[in-house]
Design a protein around this motif. Sequence first.
Motif: not given
Length: 286
Positions: A105-115
């Motif tokens: 169901s995912v079209l786009h996903l990104t995860a990481g530290p807030i800059s």
Amino acid sequence: MLSLLTTRPLKPLFSHFTHSLPKLPLPKLQIPKIPFSPSPFKPLPSLSLSHTRPEPASSSRLFSSVKMASKTIEHIVLFRVKPDTHPSKLDTMISRLNGLTSLPSVLHLTAGPISKNRSQSFDFTHLLHSRYKTKEDLASYSAEPAHVSVVKESVLPICDDVMGFDWVSDLDGPISPRPGSAMRITLLKLKEGLGDGEKGEILTVLGGIKASFPEIDQISFGENFSPARAKGFTVGSVSIFPGVKEMDGLDEKGQMVEMEKEKVRSLLESVIVLDYEIPLPTAASL
């Protein structure tokens, strides 16, 4: 030509001329009868219309060449990781969150530290941003065993605060921002007692930002529909820039955040502004 070159009446002249002519019998014309026969010409070959008119509007070719706004569900989760968390556990959390991009169901996903965290009241350290076609797809993602496992095993044990925010956006442009591009997330908490008119004013301001700042590749904004997890914040926006340089360039001019706030400052109780750089692919993922 005579009617244009003389002003004398032509009728007497014409009458005199016709009386002077001898009366001769008209010859009878003989029209030969031609028997019908099929046309000797060969029919033209059929022509393909693909070069003479465009394909119907439903054609995938047409849609691939025209950018059209589409309804998209924005899903943002903010995490505050405990300061004493071991780096290996943090890396595991980020890796497993990014692995959820494979869910159907995912079209786009990104995860990481807030800059960069520009908010004084909230000290979030990491975020997840994903997109879905419908609210039902978002609900399906949340209920996936893989997602539930990541939350229980890798997120909650090392985070002491989690905040979720969702809205429906008329997204214009690519669903997946380009790796290396920069993202600014702005979440607004409105003062109590405001009606739909004040909310509409805020949404109008957010919608006009892209026209004022050509540095922005894409902007998405809307009203949160998951209030239980949003800590009272009701309106959100995501601005996508080509890179960190373009995003920081607006801040050097003192424009971006101030413009978002100034026109609606009297209507706001609190604001969260976070910057995030979409990571480039790692060597292992190439």
